[in-house]
Scaffold this motif. Structure first.
Motif, PDB file in Angstrom:
ATOM      1  N   ILE A  11       0.858  -1.181   0.000  1.00  0.00           N
ATOM      2  CA  ILE A  11       0.000   0.000   0.000  1.00  0.00           C
ATOM      3  C   ILE A  11       0.893   1.230   0.000  1.00  0.00           C
ATOM      4  CG2 ILE A  11      -1.771   1.241   1.302  1.00  0.00           C
ATOM      5  CD1 ILE A  11      -2.120  -1.732   2.662  1.00  0.00           C
ATOM      6  N   GLU A  12       0.742   2.050  -1.018  1.00  0.00           N
ATOM      7  CA  GLU A  12       1.572   3.260  -1.138  1.00  0.00           C
ATOM      8  C   GLU A  12       0.791   4.472  -0.653  1.00  0.00           C
ATOM      9  OE1 GLU A  12       4.143   5.779  -4.460  1.00  0.00           O
ATOM     10  OE2 GLU A  12       2.650   4.303  -5.108  1.00  0.00           O
ATOM     11  N   ILE A  13       1.412   5.234   0.246  1.00  0.00           N
ATOM     12  CA  ILE A  13       0.808   6.494   0.688  1.00  0.00           C
ATOM     13  C   ILE A  13       0.915   7.493  -0.463  1.00  0.00           C
ATOM     14  CG2 ILE A  13       0.792   8.282   2.453  1.00  0.00           C
ATOM     15  CD1 ILE A  13       0.303   5.329   3.417  1.00  0.00           C
ATOM     16  N   THR A  14      -0.197   8.109  -0.789  1.00  0.00           N
ATOM     17  CA  THR A  14      -0.253   8.965  -1.966  1.00  0.00           C
ATOM     18  C   THR A  14       0.751  10.117  -1.894  1.00  0.00           C
ATOM     19  OG1 THR A  14      -2.568   8.467  -2.386  1.00  0.00           O
ATOM     20  CG2 THR A  14      -1.733  10.523  -3.300  1.00  0.00           C
ATOM     21  N   ARG A  15       1.423  10.323  -3.000  1.00  0.00           N
ATOM     22  CA  ARG A  15       2.329  11.460  -3.158  1.00  0.00           C
ATOM     23  C   ARG A  15       1.702  12.369  -4.214  1.00  0.00           C
ATOM     24  NH1 ARG A  15       8.194   9.694  -4.317  1.00  0.00           N
ATOM     25  NH2 ARG A  15       7.143   8.670  -6.053  1.00  0.00           N
ATOM     26  N   PRO A  16       1.163  13.509  -3.820  1.00  0.00           N
ATOM     27  CA  PRO A  16       0.519  14.384  -4.807  1.00  0.00           C
ATOM     28  C   PRO A  16       1.482  14.762  -5.927  1.00  0.00           C
ATOM     29  CG  PRO A  16       0.041  15.129  -2.571  1.00  0.00           C
ATOM     30  CD  PRO A  16       1.106  14.080  -2.458  1.00  0.00           C
ATOM     31  N   THR A  17       0.986  14.773  -7.139  1.00  0.00           N
ATOM     32  CA  THR A  17       1.784  15.164  -8.293  1.00  0.00           C
ATOM     33  C   THR A  17       1.407  16.590  -8.699  1.00  0.00           C
ATOM     34  OG1 THR A  17       0.155  14.423  -9.918  1.00  0.00           O
ATOM     35  CG2 THR A  17       1.719  12.773  -9.084  1.00  0.00           C
ATOM     36  N   PRO A  18       2.254  17.247  -9.488  1.00  0.00           N
ATOM     37  CA  PRO A  18       1.876  18.575  -9.995  1.00  0.00           C
ATOM     38  C   PRO A  18       0.537  18.570 -10.723  1.00  0.00           C
ATOM     39  CG  PRO A  18       4.217  18.209 -10.339  1.00  0.00           C
ATOM     40  CD  PRO A  18       3.653  16.918  -9.829  1.00  0.00           C
ATOM     41  N   LYS A  19       0.246  17.461 -11.450  1.00  0.00           N
ATOM     42  CA  LYS A  19      -1.045  17.375 -12.157  1.00  0.00           C
ATOM     43  C   LYS A  19      -2.204  17.313 -11.160  1.00  0.00           C
ATOM     44  CE  LYS A  19      -3.629  16.595 -15.922  1.00  0.00           C
ATOM     45  NZ  LYS A  19      -4.955  16.311 -15.401  1.00  0.00           N
ATOM     46  N   ASP A  20      -2.030  16.548 -10.075  1.00  0.00           N
ATOM     47  CA  ASP A  20      -3.064  16.485  -9.043  1.00  0.00           C
ATOM     48  C   ASP A  20      -3.334  17.875  -8.480  1.00  0.00           C
ATOM     49  OD1 ASP A  20      -3.205  13.688  -9.220  1.00  0.00           O
ATOM     50  OD2 ASP A  20      -1.625  13.434  -7.714  1.00  0.00           O
TER      51      ASP A  20
END
Length: 224
Positions: free
Chosen positions: A72-81
């Motif tokens: 399970i990966e903790i979300t890493r916000p991207t520039p697109k997000d």
């Protein structure tokens, strides 16, 4: 009367959901980190079923990503997000304020301004925990302003992005931004109380744009 098994399971699943989300938003679980169900069961002292159901709900809220056989990966916000979240906010919120300006309760505006003024000199440290009161006030300001329109679809849309917006805040905001954001909210409320529609809408648009620029600029210089 004892609770039915299904009710007890739902309660434990909600407990697991709330605890994992808190760990994410307080950065006890960091963006990009991988963890598995067994580790979460041990951390939370809960069984497999509530933890699994909580993970599925968190994945639906885009706070985690489940990778089969990897974890399970903790979300890493991207520039697109970040762009997409703030783009919809920049379209939605100023339009709602313009539409419902005459419906904004002056007493609400005065009470909200008083709350924000109590935190005018607050500084958020590196821990998301110290930023929690400022994040809560930020969310309350925007959600209650959108609620003024009394449009359930607008309200539901705004509420659906709050947790992910909080993740962006704790991941990609400098502590100084919290104080500046708080001041911008106060300025918007001052314009509302002065019945200045154009200034209120402009300040709200500027506030969303400045928050977007802060998140993007910080993200570009953050390593996880």
């Amino acid at each position: 009367m004892a609770k039915a098994p299904s009710q007890n399971r739902e309660r434990l699943s909600q407990v697991a959901y709330d605890q994992i989300k808190t760990m994410i938003l307080q950065k006890d679980l960091t963006p990009g980190q991988f963890i598995n169900e067994s580790q979460l069961q041990e951390l939370l002292e809960l069984g497999r079923t509530p933890v699994r159901e909580a993970i599925l709900a968190l994945a639906q809220d885009k706070l985690v990503t489940v990778h089969p056989r990897k974890g399970i990966e903790i979300t890493r916000p991207t520039p697109k997000d970040i762009h997409d979240i703030f783009e919809i906010r920049s379209l939605l919120e100023p339009m709602i304020l313009r539409q419902c300006f005459s419906m904004v309760d002056p007493q609400w505006a005065m009470d909200m301004r008083a709350l924000l003024l109590q935190h005018e000199d607050d500084s958020a440290g590196n821990s998301a925990e110290t930023a929690a009161p400022l994040i809560e006030l930020d969310n309350r300001f925007h959600l209650e302003l959108v609620d003024t329109l009394r449009n359930q679809y607008a309200t539901n849309l705004m509420r659906s992005i709050v947790d992910y917006l909080n993740l962006i805040r704790v991941t990609a905001w400098r502590p100084a931004r919290y104080r500046a954001s708080n001041r911008e909210h106060i300025d918007i409320l001052n314009a509302i109380l002065e019945q200045d529609l154009e200034t209120s809408c402009r300040l709200l648009s500027d506030h969303i744009h400045l928050s977007y620029q802060e998140a993007i600029n910080t993200m570009m210089h953050t390593s996880f």
